[in-house]
Design a protein around this motif. Structure first.
Motif, PDB file in Angstrom:
ATOM      1  N   ILE A   1      -7.283   8.342   3.373  1.00  0.00           N
ATOM      2  CA  ILE A   1      -8.709   8.170   3.645  1.00  0.00           C
ATOM      3  C   ILE A   1      -9.170   9.367   4.477  1.00  0.00           C
ATOM      4  CG2 ILE A   1     -10.433   6.678   4.742  1.00  0.00           C
ATOM      5  CD1 ILE A   1      -9.075   5.406   2.303  1.00  0.00           C
TER       6      ILE A   1
ATOM      7  N   ALA B   1     -14.855  -1.353   5.102  1.00  0.00           N
ATOM      8  CA  ALA B   1     -15.942  -1.055   4.162  1.00  0.00           C
ATOM      9  C   ALA B   1     -15.788   0.316   3.495  1.00  0.00           C
ATOM     10  CB  ALA B   1     -17.284  -1.137   4.884  1.00  0.00           C
ATOM     11  N   ILE B   2     -14.868   1.128   3.978  1.00  0.00           N
ATOM     12  CA  ILE B   2     -14.633   2.444   3.382  1.00  0.00           C
ATOM     13  C   ILE B   2     -13.939   2.247   2.039  1.00  0.00           C
ATOM     14  CG2 ILE B   2     -13.419   4.649   3.606  1.00  0.00           C
ATOM     15  CD1 ILE B   2     -13.567   4.261   6.669  1.00  0.00           C
ATOM     16  N   ASP B   3     -14.434   2.914   0.985  1.00  0.00           N
ATOM     17  CA  ASP B   3     -13.815   2.829  -0.339  1.00  0.00           C
ATOM     18  C   ASP B   3     -12.349   3.222  -0.255  1.00  0.00           C
ATOM     19  OD1 ASP B   3     -16.142   2.019  -1.576  1.00  0.00           O
ATOM     20  OD2 ASP B   3     -16.715   4.051  -2.186  1.00  0.00           O
ATOM     21  N   GLY B   4     -11.491   2.403  -0.853  1.00  0.00           N
ATOM     22  CA  GLY B   4     -10.065   2.683  -0.898  1.00  0.00           C
ATOM     23  C   GLY B   4      -9.248   1.971   0.159  1.00  0.00           C
TER      24      GLY B   4
ATOM     25  N   SER C   1      -4.011   1.861   2.630  1.00  0.00           N
ATOM     26  CA  SER C   1      -4.806   2.243   1.464  1.00  0.00           C
ATOM     27  C   SER C   1      -3.891   2.789   0.370  1.00  0.00           C
ATOM     28  CB  SER C   1      -5.838   3.308   1.849  1.00  0.00           C
ATOM     29  OG  SER C   1      -5.194   4.445   2.385  1.00  0.00           O
TER      30      SER C   1
ATOM     31  N   ARG D   1     -14.608  10.044   7.564  1.00  0.00           N
ATOM     32  CA  ARG D   1     -15.138   8.716   7.226  1.00  0.00           C
ATOM     33  C   ARG D   1     -14.620   7.666   8.207  1.00  0.00           C
ATOM     34  NH1 ARG D   1     -14.795   7.313   1.132  1.00  0.00           N
ATOM     35  NH2 ARG D   1     -16.446   5.884   1.767  1.00  0.00           N
TER      36      ARG D   1
ATOM     37  N   SER E   1       0.850  -1.178   0.000  1.00  0.00           N
ATOM     38  CA  SER E   1       0.000   0.000   0.000  1.00  0.00           C
ATOM     39  C   SER E   1       0.888   1.231   0.000  1.00  0.00           C
ATOM     40  CB  SER E   1      -0.882   0.019   1.247  1.00  0.00           C
ATOM     41  OG  SER E   1      -1.714  -1.101   1.281  1.00  0.00           O
TER      42      SER E   1
ATOM     43  N   GLU F   1      -7.544  -0.976   1.837  1.00  0.00           N
ATOM     44  CA  GLU F   1      -7.070  -2.274   1.364  1.00  0.00           C
ATOM     45  C   GLU F   1      -6.911  -3.286   2.492  1.00  0.00           C
ATOM     46  OE1 GLU F   1      -3.464  -1.246  -0.650  1.00  0.00           O
ATOM     47  OE2 GLU F   1      -4.528  -0.428  -2.372  1.00  0.00           O
TER      48      GLU F   1
END
Length: 108
Positions: free
Chosen positions: A87, A60-63, A83, A91, A34, A65
């Motif tokens: 982030i 569950a947060i987009d981006g 990620s 969020r 990452s 990993e």
């Protein structure tokens, strides 16, 4: 069946070692590098169920990993978020609160 008899299930390549140690195995999220690693501190986690809840919400947060948690039962635990890009802190805070916990030092 005697001790010398065994059935090859085809799960490993005997020349390369076991399937979990071969270098040709598909990369999992844990082995993918990452570009961003961020630590947040979370208060109130006491057990593996707490860790699972926080991990699921943040993952569950987009981006995101990968998420790893260094549990300090009853104290402040370190949560590391891996990620490809930074982030949004709001969020992350919302995810932690959705799991039922709070970021360390927050009065929310």
């Amino acid at each position: 069946m005697t001790i010398n008899e065994r059935t090859d299930l085809g799960l490993t390549d005997s020349a390369a070692g076991c399937s979990c140690c071969t270098t040709t195995a598909a990369k999992t999220p844990e082995t993918v590098a990452s570009s961003v690693s961020e630590d947040v501190l979370v208060d109130g986690m006491t057990c593996s169920h707490c860790v699972m809840s926080v991990t699921e919400e943040i993952a569950a947060i987009d981006g995101v990993e990968n998420v790893s948690v260094d549990l300090n039962a009853g104290g402040t635990s370190r949560v590391t978020i891996h990620s490809a890009a930074p982030i949004d802190a709001a969020r992350v805070r919302a995810a932690v609160e959705e799991a039922g916990y709070a970021l360390a030092g927050s009065n929310a």
